[in-house]
Design a protein around this motif. Structure first.
Motif, PDB file in Angstrom:
ATOM      1  N   ASN A 175     -23.195  16.155  21.442  1.00 45.21           N
ATOM      2  CA  ASN A 175     -22.540  15.670  20.233  1.00 45.21           C
ATOM      3  C   ASN A 175     -23.385  14.535  19.665  1.00 45.21           C
ATOM      4  OD1 ASN A 175     -20.508  13.723  18.791  1.00 45.21           O
ATOM      5  ND2 ASN A 175     -19.558  15.739  18.805  1.00 45.21           N
ATOM      6  N   PHE A 176     -24.003  14.778  18.519  1.00 46.01           N
ATOM      7  CA  PHE A 176     -24.927  13.816  17.913  1.00 46.01           C
ATOM      8  C   PHE A 176     -24.285  13.234  16.655  1.00 46.01           C
ATOM      9  CE2 PHE A 176     -28.629  13.172  14.946  1.00 46.01           C
ATOM     10  CZ  PHE A 176     -29.070  12.000  15.543  1.00 46.01           C
ATOM     11  N   CYS A 177     -24.273  11.907  16.561  1.00 46.68           N
ATOM     12  CA  CYS A 177     -23.547  11.223  15.477  1.00 46.68           C
ATOM     13  C   CYS A 177     -24.450  10.301  14.681  1.00 46.68           C
ATOM     14  CB  CYS A 177     -22.383  10.423  16.059  1.00 46.68           C
ATOM     15  SG  CYS A 177     -21.217  11.450  16.978  1.00 46.68           S
ATOM     16  N   GLN A 178     -24.043  10.047  13.452  1.00 39.04           N
ATOM     17  CA  GLN A 178     -24.757   9.096  12.599  1.00 39.04           C
ATOM     18  C   GLN A 178     -23.761   8.134  11.970  1.00 39.04           C
ATOM     19  OE1 GLN A 178     -26.299  10.519   8.832  1.00 39.04           O
ATOM     20  NE2 GLN A 178     -25.296  12.499   9.091  1.00 39.04           N
ATOM     21  N   GLU A 179     -24.253   6.940  11.657  1.00 44.05           N
ATOM     22  CA  GLU A 179     -23.380   5.883  11.136  1.00 44.05           C
ATOM     23  C   GLU A 179     -23.516   5.726   9.626  1.00 44.05           C
ATOM     24  OE1 GLU A 179     -22.398   1.102  11.759  1.00 44.05           O
ATOM     25  OE2 GLU A 179     -24.427   1.840  12.085  1.00 44.05           O
ATOM     26  N   PHE A 180     -22.375   5.550   8.979  1.00 48.00           N
ATOM     27  CA  PHE A 180     -22.291   5.087   7.596  1.00 48.00           C
ATOM     28  C   PHE A 180     -21.727   3.661   7.672  1.00 48.00           C
ATOM     29  CE2 PHE A 180     -22.284   9.596   7.430  1.00 48.00           C
ATOM     30  CZ  PHE A 180     -22.665  10.016   6.162  1.00 48.00           C
ATOM     31  N   PHE A 181     -22.255   2.743   6.863  1.00 42.96           N
ATOM     32  CA  PHE A 181     -21.812   1.361   7.016  1.00 42.96           C
ATOM     33  C   PHE A 181     -21.867   0.604   5.690  1.00 42.96           C
ATOM     34  CE2 PHE A 181     -26.381   1.278   7.414  1.00 42.96           C
ATOM     35  CZ  PHE A 181     -26.781   0.066   6.865  1.00 42.96           C
ATOM     36  N   SER A 182     -21.151  -0.525   5.652  1.00 43.69           N
ATOM     37  CA  SER A 182     -21.173  -1.410   4.499  1.00 43.69           C
ATOM     38  C   SER A 182     -21.165  -2.843   5.007  1.00 43.69           C
ATOM     39  CB  SER A 182     -19.952  -1.160   3.606  1.00 43.69           C
ATOM     40  OG  SER A 182     -19.995  -1.994   2.466  1.00 43.69           O
ATOM     41  N   GLU A 183     -22.118  -3.629   4.525  1.00 45.06           N
ATOM     42  CA  GLU A 183     -22.187  -5.048   4.882  1.00 45.06           C
ATOM     43  C   GLU A 183     -21.483  -5.867   3.795  1.00 45.06           C
ATOM     44  OE1 GLU A 183     -26.295  -5.527   7.271  1.00 45.06           O
ATOM     45  OE2 GLU A 183     -26.525  -4.715   5.258  1.00 45.06           O
ATOM     46  N   HIS A 184     -21.007  -7.043   4.168  1.00 49.45           N
ATOM     47  CA  HIS A 184     -20.278  -7.919   3.231  1.00 49.45           C
ATOM     48  C   HIS A 184     -19.095  -7.170   2.613  1.00 49.45           C
ATOM     49  CE1 HIS A 184     -23.976 -10.106   3.793  1.00 49.45           C
ATOM     50  NE2 HIS A 184     -24.662  -9.191   3.134  1.00 49.45           N
ATOM     51  N   ALA A 185     -18.459  -6.325   3.411  1.00 49.06           N
ATOM     52  CA  ALA A 185     -17.365  -5.491   2.913  1.00 49.06           C
ATOM     53  C   ALA A 185     -16.054  -6.268   2.946  1.00 49.06           C
ATOM     54  CB  ALA A 185     -17.248  -4.233   3.761  1.00 49.06           C
ATOM     55  N   GLU A 186     -15.347  -6.280   1.846  1.00 51.86           N
ATOM     56  CA  GLU A 186     -14.028  -6.911   1.808  1.00 51.86           C
ATOM     57  C   GLU A 186     -12.998  -5.844   1.478  1.00 51.86           C
ATOM     58  OE1 GLU A 186     -13.464 -10.678   0.139  1.00 51.86           O
ATOM     59  OE2 GLU A 186     -15.526 -11.330   0.385  1.00 51.86           O
ATOM     60  N   ILE A 187     -12.113  -5.580   2.428  1.00 51.02           N
ATOM     61  CA  ILE A 187     -11.053  -4.599   2.210  1.00 51.02           C
ATOM     62  C   ILE A 187      -9.728  -5.201   2.650  1.00 51.02           C
ATOM     63  CG2 ILE A 187     -12.561  -2.581   2.549  1.00 51.02           C
ATOM     64  CD1 ILE A 187     -11.190  -2.271   5.368  1.00 51.02           C
ATOM     65  N   ASN A 188      -8.660  -4.637   2.159  1.00 53.13           N
ATOM     66  CA  ASN A 188      -7.332  -4.929   2.683  1.00 53.13           C
ATOM     67  C   ASN A 188      -7.076  -3.841   3.732  1.00 53.13           C
ATOM     68  OD1 ASN A 188      -4.468  -4.591   3.073  1.00 53.13           O
ATOM     69  ND2 ASN A 188      -4.134  -5.931   1.314  1.00 53.13           N
ATOM     70  N   PRO A 189      -7.191  -4.172   5.021  1.00 54.64           N
ATOM     71  CA  PRO A 189      -7.160  -3.116   6.032  1.00 54.64           C
ATOM     72  C   PRO A 189      -5.902  -2.256   6.004  1.00 54.64           C
ATOM     73  CG  PRO A 189      -8.004  -5.135   6.994  1.00 54.64           C
ATOM     74  CD  PRO A 189      -7.487  -5.483   5.630  1.00 54.64           C
ATOM     75  N   VAL A 190      -4.735  -2.884   5.879  1.00 54.69           N
ATOM     76  CA  VAL A 190      -3.499  -2.107   5.980  1.00 54.69           C
ATOM     77  C   VAL A 190      -3.341  -1.164   4.786  1.00 54.69           C
ATOM     78  CG1 VAL A 190      -1.909  -3.812   4.964  1.00 54.69           C
ATOM     79  CG2 VAL A 190      -1.077  -2.212   6.694  1.00 54.69           C
ATOM     80  N   GLN A 191      -3.704  -1.621   3.590  1.00 53.64           N
ATOM     81  CA  GLN A 191      -3.597  -0.743   2.422  1.00 53.64           C
ATOM     82  C   GLN A 191      -4.685   0.335   2.431  1.00 53.64           C
ATOM     83  OE1 GLN A 191      -2.148  -4.229  -0.477  1.00 53.64           O
ATOM     84  NE2 GLN A 191      -2.449  -2.294  -1.531  1.00 53.64           N
ATOM     85  N   THR A 192      -5.848  -0.006   2.956  1.00 54.97           N
ATOM     86  CA  THR A 192      -6.905   1.002   3.084  1.00 54.97           C
ATOM     87  C   THR A 192      -6.464   2.097   4.043  1.00 54.97           C
ATOM     88  OG1 THR A 192      -8.603  -0.660   2.630  1.00 54.97           O
ATOM     89  CG2 THR A 192      -9.345   1.367   3.683  1.00 54.97           C
ATOM     90  N   PHE A 193      -5.815   1.693   5.142  1.00 53.88           N
ATOM     91  CA  PHE A 193      -5.289   2.695   6.079  1.00 53.88           C
ATOM     92  C   PHE A 193      -4.231   3.567   5.401  1.00 53.88           C
ATOM     93  CE2 PHE A 193      -1.758   3.913   8.846  1.00 53.88           C
ATOM     94  CZ  PHE A 193      -2.407   4.892   9.585  1.00 53.88           C
TER      95      PHE A 193
END
Length: 418
Positions: A175-193
Protein backbone atom coordinates in the motif's frame (compact mmCIF):
# COMPACT_ATOMS: atom_id res chain seq x y z
CA UNK A 1 -34.41 8.93 27.41
CA UNK A 2 -36.66 8.87 24.35
CA UNK A 3 -36.82 12.27 22.71
CA UNK A 4 -38.79 14.06 20.04
CA UNK A 5 -35.77 16.26 19.54
CA UNK A 6 -34.60 16.44 15.94
CA UNK A 7 -31.67 14.02 16.09
CA UNK A 8 -29.72 15.78 13.32
CA UNK A 9 -29.98 19.06 15.22
CA UNK A 10 -29.09 17.35 18.51
CA UNK A 11 -26.04 15.75 16.87
CA UNK A 12 -24.80 19.13 15.63
CA UNK A 13 -25.35 20.85 18.96
CA UNK A 14 -23.73 17.99 20.90
CA UNK A 15 -20.64 18.03 18.67
CA UNK A 16 -20.19 21.80 19.04
CA UNK A 17 -20.82 21.53 22.78
CA UNK A 18 -18.20 18.76 23.09
CA UNK A 19 -15.71 20.78 21.04
CA UNK A 20 -15.48 23.46 23.74
CA UNK A 21 -13.45 21.00 25.84
CA UNK A 22 -9.73 20.32 25.31
CA UNK A 23 -10.46 16.70 24.38
CA UNK A 24 -13.46 15.10 22.70
CA UNK A 25 -14.33 12.24 20.38
CA UNK A 26 -17.38 11.83 18.14
CA UNK A 27 -18.05 8.55 16.31
CA UNK A 28 -20.83 8.51 13.69
CA UNK A 29 -22.27 5.59 11.71
CA UNK A 30 -24.26 7.97 9.46
CA UNK A 31 -27.25 5.61 9.55
CA UNK A 32 -25.41 2.80 7.76
CA UNK A 33 -26.91 -0.48 8.87
CA UNK A 34 -24.09 -2.48 10.39
CA UNK A 35 -24.68 -5.61 12.48
CA UNK A 36 -21.72 -4.86 14.77
CA UNK A 37 -22.26 -1.17 15.61
CA UNK A 38 -23.48 -0.64 19.17
CA UNK A 39 -24.76 2.93 18.61
CA UNK A 40 -25.78 5.23 15.76
CA UNK A 41 -23.41 7.85 17.16
CA UNK A 42 -21.57 8.48 20.39
CA UNK A 43 -19.94 11.60 21.83
CA UNK A 44 -17.27 11.62 24.56
CA UNK A 45 -16.13 14.93 26.05
CA UNK A 46 -13.65 16.24 28.63
CA UNK A 47 -11.26 13.98 30.53
CA UNK A 48 -11.24 12.19 33.85
CA UNK A 49 -7.83 10.69 33.13
CA UNK A 50 -5.63 10.19 30.05
CA UNK A 51 -2.72 8.22 28.62
CA UNK A 52 -0.30 9.64 26.07
CA UNK A 53 2.81 7.80 24.88
CA UNK A 54 5.00 6.94 21.90
CA UNK A 55 6.11 3.54 20.66
CA UNK A 56 8.38 1.50 22.89
CA UNK A 57 5.92 -0.12 25.28
CA UNK A 58 2.75 1.74 24.30
CA UNK A 59 0.50 -1.34 24.07
CA UNK A 60 1.68 -2.52 27.51
CA UNK A 61 0.88 0.94 28.91
CA UNK A 62 -2.56 0.84 27.28
CA UNK A 63 -3.22 -2.60 28.80
CA UNK A 64 -2.25 -1.28 32.25
CA UNK A 65 -4.37 1.87 31.72
CA UNK A 66 -7.38 -0.27 30.80
CA UNK A 67 -6.83 -2.58 33.78
CA UNK A 68 -6.86 0.41 36.16
CA UNK A 69 -9.74 2.14 34.33
CA UNK A 70 -12.31 -0.49 33.43
CA UNK A 71 -14.52 2.22 31.99
CA UNK A 72 -15.26 3.68 28.58
CA UNK A 73 -11.97 4.56 26.84
CA UNK A 74 -11.62 6.60 23.65
CA UNK A 75 -8.38 6.97 21.78
CA UNK A 76 -6.16 6.59 18.77
CA UNK A 77 -3.25 4.43 17.67
CA UNK A 78 -0.67 5.84 15.24
CA UNK A 79 0.69 3.73 12.37
CA UNK A 80 4.25 4.08 13.70
CA UNK A 81 3.47 1.87 16.70
CA UNK A 82 4.62 -0.76 14.17
CA UNK A 83 8.13 0.05 15.43
CA UNK A 84 7.48 -1.59 18.80
CA UNK A 85 5.80 -4.62 17.19
CA UNK A 86 8.52 -5.26 14.58
CA UNK A 87 12.13 -4.18 14.09
CA UNK A 88 11.22 -1.11 12.03
CA UNK A 89 11.89 2.63 12.00
CA UNK A 90 10.09 5.83 10.97
CA UNK A 91 12.45 8.58 9.80
CA UNK A 92 10.35 10.50 7.26
CA UNK A 93 9.24 14.10 7.79
CA UNK A 94 6.43 14.71 10.25
CA UNK A 95 4.89 18.17 10.61
CA UNK A 96 1.73 17.02 12.43
CA UNK A 97 3.46 15.62 15.55
CA UNK A 98 0.55 13.60 16.92
CA UNK A 99 1.32 11.38 19.92
CA UNK A 100 1.63 7.78 18.74
CA UNK A 101 -0.95 6.57 21.28
CA UNK A 102 -3.54 8.61 23.12
CA UNK A 103 -6.53 7.42 25.20
CA UNK A 104 -8.83 9.13 27.68
CA UNK A 105 -11.67 8.32 30.07
CA UNK A 106 -14.38 10.92 29.36
CA UNK A 107 -16.25 12.99 31.96
CA UNK A 108 -19.31 13.04 29.73
CA UNK A 109 -20.56 10.36 27.36
CA UNK A 110 -23.74 10.46 25.30
CA UNK A 111 -24.90 7.70 22.96
CA UNK A 112 -27.77 7.60 20.48
CA UNK A 113 -29.47 4.48 19.12
CA UNK A 114 -32.66 4.63 17.04
CA UNK A 115 -33.47 8.18 18.24
CA UNK A 116 -33.01 7.21 21.89
CA UNK A 117 -30.52 9.50 23.64
CA UNK A 118 -28.70 7.98 26.60
CA UNK A 119 -26.27 9.63 29.00
CA UNK A 120 -23.73 6.89 29.77
CA UNK A 121 -21.36 9.06 31.85
CA UNK A 122 -22.42 12.31 33.53
CA UNK A 123 -25.65 13.84 34.75
CA UNK A 124 -28.83 13.88 32.62
CA UNK A 125 -28.81 17.68 33.02
CA UNK A 126 -26.07 17.94 30.38
CA UNK A 127 -28.77 17.17 27.78
CA UNK A 128 -30.48 20.47 28.61
CA UNK A 129 -27.08 22.18 28.47
CA UNK A 130 -26.56 20.74 24.98
CA UNK A 131 -30.08 21.65 23.79
CA UNK A 132 -29.53 25.22 25.01
CA UNK A 133 -26.07 25.42 23.45
CA UNK A 134 -25.92 27.85 20.55
CA UNK A 135 -22.53 27.70 18.87
CA UNK A 136 -21.27 30.58 16.78
CA UNK A 137 -21.49 29.23 13.25
CA UNK A 138 -19.22 30.88 10.70
CA UNK A 139 -20.45 30.51 7.19
CA UNK A 140 -17.31 31.27 5.18
CA UNK A 141 -16.03 28.29 3.21
CA UNK A 142 -12.48 27.00 3.38
CA UNK A 143 -10.18 28.11 0.59
CA UNK A 144 -6.78 26.53 1.09
CA UNK A 145 -3.85 26.08 -1.23
CA UNK A 146 -3.16 22.35 -1.31
CA UNK A 147 0.26 21.08 -2.31
CA UNK A 148 1.37 17.55 -3.16
CA UNK A 149 4.51 16.03 -1.66
CA UNK A 150 5.11 14.06 -4.88
CA UNK A 151 4.61 15.19 -8.46
CA UNK A 152 2.67 12.90 -10.76
CA UNK A 153 5.93 11.80 -12.43
CA UNK A 154 7.62 11.10 -9.08
CA UNK A 155 4.60 9.06 -8.00
CA UNK A 156 4.66 6.99 -11.20
CA UNK A 157 8.44 6.40 -10.93
CA UNK A 158 8.06 5.16 -7.36
CA UNK A 159 5.18 2.84 -8.34
CA UNK A 160 7.30 1.36 -11.14
CA UNK A 161 10.19 0.82 -8.67
CA UNK A 162 7.81 -0.93 -6.25
CA UNK A 163 6.59 -3.15 -9.09
CA UNK A 164 10.23 -4.18 -9.61
CA UNK A 165 10.29 -5.37 -5.99
CA UNK A 166 7.23 -7.50 -6.81
CA UNK A 167 8.94 -8.94 -9.90
CA UNK A 168 11.99 -9.80 -7.74
CA UNK A 169 9.71 -11.59 -5.26
CA UNK A 170 10.30 -9.21 -2.30
CA UNK A 171 6.55 -8.61 -1.89
CA UNK A 172 3.22 -9.48 -3.51
CA UNK A 173 1.50 -6.18 -2.78
CA UNK A 174 2.23 -2.89 -1.02
CA UNK A 175 0.00 0.00 0.00
CA UNK A 176 1.78 3.11 -1.28
CA UNK A 177 0.57 6.56 -0.19
CA UNK A 178 1.23 10.20 -0.98
CA UNK A 179 0.61 13.33 1.05
CA UNK A 180 -1.41 16.42 0.21
CA UNK A 181 -0.75 19.30 2.60
CA UNK A 182 -1.30 22.98 3.38
CA UNK A 183 0.99 25.18 5.46
CA UNK A 184 -0.28 28.20 7.44
CA UNK A 185 -3.74 26.63 7.18
CA UNK A 186 -6.51 28.18 9.24
CA UNK A 187 -9.70 26.15 9.48
CA UNK A 188 -12.58 25.77 11.88
CA UNK A 189 -12.06 22.07 12.60
CA UNK A 190 -15.56 21.19 13.80
CA UNK A 191 -17.33 22.94 10.91
CA UNK A 192 -14.86 21.50 8.41
CA UNK A 193 -15.67 18.04 9.76
CA UNK A 194 -19.41 18.72 9.49
CA UNK A 195 -18.96 19.68 5.83
CA UNK A 196 -16.84 16.57 5.18
CA UNK A 197 -19.41 14.36 6.92
CA UNK A 198 -22.14 15.92 4.76
CA UNK A 199 -20.23 15.57 1.46
CA UNK A 200 -18.97 12.08 2.29
CA UNK A 201 -21.04 10.33 4.99
CA UNK A 202 -19.42 7.00 5.88
CA UNK A 203 -20.07 4.28 8.49
CA UNK A 204 -16.92 4.86 10.58
CA UNK A 205 -16.74 8.65 10.41
CA UNK A 206 -15.40 10.54 13.38
CA UNK A 207 -14.04 13.72 14.89
CA UNK A 208 -11.24 13.53 17.44
CA UNK A 209 -9.82 16.56 19.23
CA UNK A 210 -6.84 16.05 21.52
CA UNK A 211 -5.84 19.57 22.58
CA UNK A 212 -4.44 21.12 19.37
CA UNK A 213 -4.47 17.94 17.30
CA UNK A 214 -7.53 17.13 15.20
CA UNK A 215 -8.68 14.12 13.17
CA UNK A 216 -11.59 14.86 10.80
CA UNK A 217 -12.45 11.51 9.31
CA UNK A 218 -14.78 10.21 6.59
CA UNK A 219 -13.40 6.70 6.70
CA UNK A 220 -15.47 3.84 5.30
CA UNK A 221 -13.25 1.15 6.84
CA UNK A 222 -13.38 -0.83 10.07
CA UNK A 223 -10.02 -2.08 11.38
CA UNK A 224 -11.12 -4.36 14.19
CA UNK A 225 -14.16 -4.80 16.39
CA UNK A 226 -14.86 -7.07 19.36
CA UNK A 227 -18.34 -8.20 20.30
CA UNK A 228 -18.32 -10.67 23.19
CA UNK A 229 -15.74 -13.29 22.25
CA UNK A 230 -15.92 -12.51 18.51
CA UNK A 231 -13.34 -10.40 16.63
CA UNK A 232 -14.34 -8.89 13.27
CA UNK A 233 -12.13 -7.19 10.68
CA UNK A 234 -13.40 -5.64 7.43
CA UNK A 235 -10.53 -4.68 5.10
CA UNK A 236 -11.18 -2.61 1.98
CA UNK A 237 -9.32 -3.35 -1.23
CA UNK A 238 -10.90 -2.37 -4.53
CA UNK A 239 -12.23 1.05 -5.54
CA UNK A 240 -14.37 2.29 -8.43
CA UNK A 241 -15.84 5.69 -9.24
CA UNK A 242 -19.55 6.55 -9.04
CA UNK A 243 -21.67 7.76 -11.95
CA UNK A 244 -24.69 10.06 -11.86
CA UNK A 245 -26.23 7.84 -14.55
CA UNK A 246 -27.97 5.06 -12.59
CA UNK A 247 -27.51 2.46 -15.30
CA UNK A 248 -23.82 3.22 -15.73
CA UNK A 249 -23.35 3.32 -11.93
CA UNK A 250 -24.79 -0.21 -11.68
CA UNK A 251 -22.50 -1.40 -14.50
CA UNK A 252 -19.47 0.07 -12.67
CA UNK A 253 -20.47 -1.88 -9.53
CA UNK A 254 -20.76 -5.13 -11.49
CA UNK A 255 -17.39 -4.52 -13.18
CA UNK A 256 -15.77 -3.93 -9.78
CA UNK A 257 -17.33 -7.11 -8.39
CA UNK A 258 -15.90 -9.15 -11.29
CA UNK A 259 -12.56 -7.33 -11.69
CA UNK A 260 -9.86 -10.01 -11.42
CA UNK A 261 -7.15 -7.48 -10.45
CA UNK A 262 -9.28 -5.99 -7.65
CA UNK A 263 -10.22 -9.47 -6.43
CA UNK A 264 -6.53 -10.47 -6.37
CA UNK A 265 -5.68 -7.39 -4.28
CA UNK A 266 -8.56 -8.08 -1.92
CA UNK A 267 -7.86 -11.77 -1.42
CA UNK A 268 -4.17 -11.11 -0.60
CA UNK A 269 -5.25 -8.80 2.22
CA UNK A 270 -7.93 -11.25 3.37
CA UNK A 271 -5.21 -13.88 3.71
CA UNK A 272 -3.03 -11.41 5.64
CA UNK A 273 -5.90 -10.52 8.01
CA UNK A 274 -6.67 -14.22 8.53
CA UNK A 275 -3.01 -14.71 9.49
CA UNK A 276 -3.11 -11.73 11.89
CA UNK A 277 -6.32 -12.95 13.56
CA UNK A 278 -4.93 -16.49 13.92
CA UNK A 279 -2.43 -15.12 16.48
CA UNK A 280 -5.35 -14.26 18.79
CA UNK A 281 -7.95 -16.87 17.81
CA UNK A 282 -9.28 -20.10 19.19
CA UNK A 283 -7.73 -22.69 16.89
CA UNK A 284 -9.82 -23.31 13.77
CA UNK A 285 -12.22 -20.40 14.40
CA UNK A 286 -10.94 -17.92 11.77
CA UNK A 287 -13.39 -17.67 8.89
CA UNK A 288 -14.23 -15.41 5.96
CA UNK A 289 -17.85 -14.29 6.47
CA UNK A 290 -18.02 -12.32 3.23
CA UNK A 291 -15.61 -12.19 0.30
CA UNK A 292 -15.67 -9.35 -2.28
CA UNK A 293 -18.74 -7.55 -0.90
CA UNK A 294 -19.51 -4.40 -2.90
CA UNK A 295 -20.56 -1.37 -0.84
CA UNK A 296 -21.56 2.02 -2.20
CA UNK A 297 -20.55 5.42 -0.78
CA UNK A 298 -21.17 8.94 -2.17
CA UNK A 299 -17.82 9.19 -4.02
CA UNK A 300 -16.89 5.56 -4.67
CA UNK A 301 -17.89 1.90 -4.72
CA UNK A 302 -15.66 -0.29 -2.52
CA UNK A 303 -14.86 -3.99 -2.33
CA UNK A 304 -14.99 -5.04 1.33
CA UNK A 305 -14.45 -8.47 2.86
CA UNK A 306 -15.35 -9.57 6.40
CA UNK A 307 -13.14 -11.93 8.43
CA UNK A 308 -13.94 -13.09 11.97
CA UNK A 309 -12.70 -15.40 14.70
CA UNK A 310 -13.34 -16.38 18.30
CA UNK A 311 -10.88 -14.65 20.65
CA UNK A 312 -8.75 -17.08 22.60
CA UNK A 313 -9.64 -16.50 26.29
CA UNK A 314 -5.90 -16.62 27.13
CA UNK A 315 -5.23 -13.58 24.85
CA UNK A 316 -5.92 -10.12 26.29
CA UNK A 317 -8.07 -8.13 23.85
CA UNK A 318 -5.45 -5.35 23.67
CA UNK A 319 -2.91 -7.95 22.57
CA UNK A 320 -5.42 -8.95 19.87
CA UNK A 321 -5.38 -5.33 18.65
CA UNK A 322 -1.58 -5.36 18.72
CA UNK A 323 -1.44 -8.70 16.87
CA UNK A 324 -3.43 -7.24 13.95
CA UNK A 325 -1.77 -3.80 13.91
CA UNK A 326 -1.14 -2.00 11.59
CA UNK A 327 -4.01 -3.22 9.47
CA UNK A 328 -3.12 -5.33 6.43
CA UNK A 329 -5.13 -3.16 4.03
CA UNK A 330 -2.70 -0.28 4.69
CA UNK A 331 0.54 -2.28 4.62
CA UNK A 332 0.77 -5.16 2.12
CA UNK A 333 2.13 -8.67 1.98
CA UNK A 334 4.40 -9.95 3.35
CA UNK A 335 3.64 -7.37 6.00
CA UNK A 336 7.08 -6.55 7.44
CA UNK A 337 8.82 -6.25 4.06
CA UNK A 338 5.93 -4.12 2.77
CA UNK A 339 6.33 -1.76 5.76
CA UNK A 340 10.08 -1.49 5.12
CA UNK A 341 9.39 -0.47 1.51
CA UNK A 342 6.69 1.98 2.62
CA UNK A 343 9.30 3.68 4.80
CA UNK A 344 11.79 3.74 1.92
CA UNK A 345 9.48 5.02 -0.83
CA UNK A 346 7.00 7.31 0.91
CA UNK A 347 8.02 10.92 1.54
CA UNK A 348 6.03 11.55 4.74
CA UNK A 349 5.81 9.86 8.12
CA UNK A 350 2.34 8.36 8.33
CA UNK A 351 1.69 9.19 11.99
CA UNK A 352 -2.02 8.87 12.72
CA UNK A 353 -2.78 8.35 9.01
CA UNK A 354 -3.44 4.62 8.43
CA UNK A 355 -3.58 4.25 12.19
CA UNK A 356 -6.90 3.92 14.00
CA UNK A 357 -9.26 5.58 16.44
CA UNK A 358 -12.29 4.33 18.32
CA UNK A 359 -13.50 3.19 21.71
CA UNK A 360 -13.38 0.40 24.28
CA UNK A 361 -16.37 -0.19 26.55
CA UNK A 362 -16.26 -1.29 30.23
CA UNK A 363 -16.82 -4.95 29.22
CA UNK A 364 -13.82 -5.00 26.87
CA UNK A 365 -15.84 -4.76 23.65
CA UNK A 366 -14.28 -2.31 21.19
CA UNK A 367 -14.59 -0.84 17.72
CA UNK A 368 -11.73 0.82 15.81
CA UNK A 369 -11.70 2.33 12.33
CA UNK A 370 -8.90 2.84 9.78
CA UNK A 371 -7.72 6.44 9.47
CA UNK A 372 -8.13 7.02 5.73
CA UNK A 373 -10.10 9.73 3.85
CA UNK A 374 -9.23 11.94 6.82
CA UNK A 375 -8.02 15.51 7.34
CA UNK A 376 -5.32 15.78 10.01
CA UNK A 377 -4.63 19.19 11.52
CA UNK A 378 -2.15 20.63 14.00
CA UNK A 379 -3.65 23.92 15.17
CA UNK A 380 -0.36 24.94 16.88
CA UNK A 381 1.73 25.13 13.72
CA UNK A 382 -1.29 25.38 11.36
CA UNK A 383 -0.19 22.37 9.32
CA UNK A 384 -2.95 20.46 7.57
CA UNK A 385 -2.42 17.14 5.86
CA UNK A 386 -4.23 14.25 4.26
CA UNK A 387 -2.82 11.20 2.54
CA UNK A 388 -4.24 8.87 -0.08
CA UNK A 389 -2.92 5.65 -1.52
CA UNK A 390 -3.71 2.32 -3.01
CA UNK A 391 -2.54 -1.24 -3.47
CA UNK A 392 0.42 -1.67 -5.81
CA UNK A 393 0.45 -5.11 -7.42
CA UNK A 394 2.22 -6.64 -10.40
CA UNK A 395 -0.85 -6.06 -12.61
CA UNK A 396 -1.43 -2.42 -11.62
CA UNK A 397 -1.13 0.53 -13.99
CA UNK A 398 0.77 3.43 -12.34
CA UNK A 399 -1.24 6.06 -14.21
CA UNK A 400 -4.56 4.48 -13.12
CA UNK A 401 -3.30 4.21 -9.52
CA UNK A 402 -2.57 7.95 -9.60
CA UNK A 403 -6.09 8.65 -10.89
CA UNK A 404 -7.52 6.46 -8.10
CA UNK A 405 -5.61 8.57 -5.55
CA UNK A 406 -7.25 11.72 -6.91
CA UNK A 407 -10.66 10.01 -6.78
CA UNK A 408 -10.12 9.12 -3.12
CA UNK A 409 -8.98 12.71 -2.43
CA UNK A 410 -11.97 14.31 -4.21
CA UNK A 411 -14.28 14.75 -1.20
CA UNK A 412 -11.54 16.31 0.95
CA UNK A 413 -10.39 18.62 -1.84
CA UNK A 414 -13.99 19.79 -2.21
CA UNK A 415 -14.29 20.42 1.53
CA UNK A 416 -11.03 22.39 1.61
CA UNK A 417 -12.14 24.53 -1.32
CA UNK A 418 -9.28 23.41 -3.54
Amino acid sequence: MKTNQNITEFKQKALHWANQFDVCCFLDSNQYKDPYSAYDFIIAADIQTELKCDSGNAFAQLKEFQTVNKQWLFGFLGYDLKNEIEDLQSNNNDHLNFPELYFFVPKYLIAVKEDRIEVLIGNESILNEILDYNPELKTEANSLTINQKLSKNQYIEKVESLKNHIIRGDIYEVNFCQEFFSEHAEINPVQTFEFLNKVSPTPFAGYFKAYNHYILSATPERFLCKRGSKLISQPIKGTARRSEDLGEDEEIKIRLRNDVKEQAENVMIVDLVRHDLTKSAVKGSVKVDELFGIYTFPQVHQMISTISCTLNPDVHFIDAIKNAFPMGSMTGAPKVKAMQLIEEYEATKRGIYSGSFGCINPNGNFDFNVVIRSILYNADNKYLSFQVGGAITYQCDAEKEYEECLLKASAILKVLGS
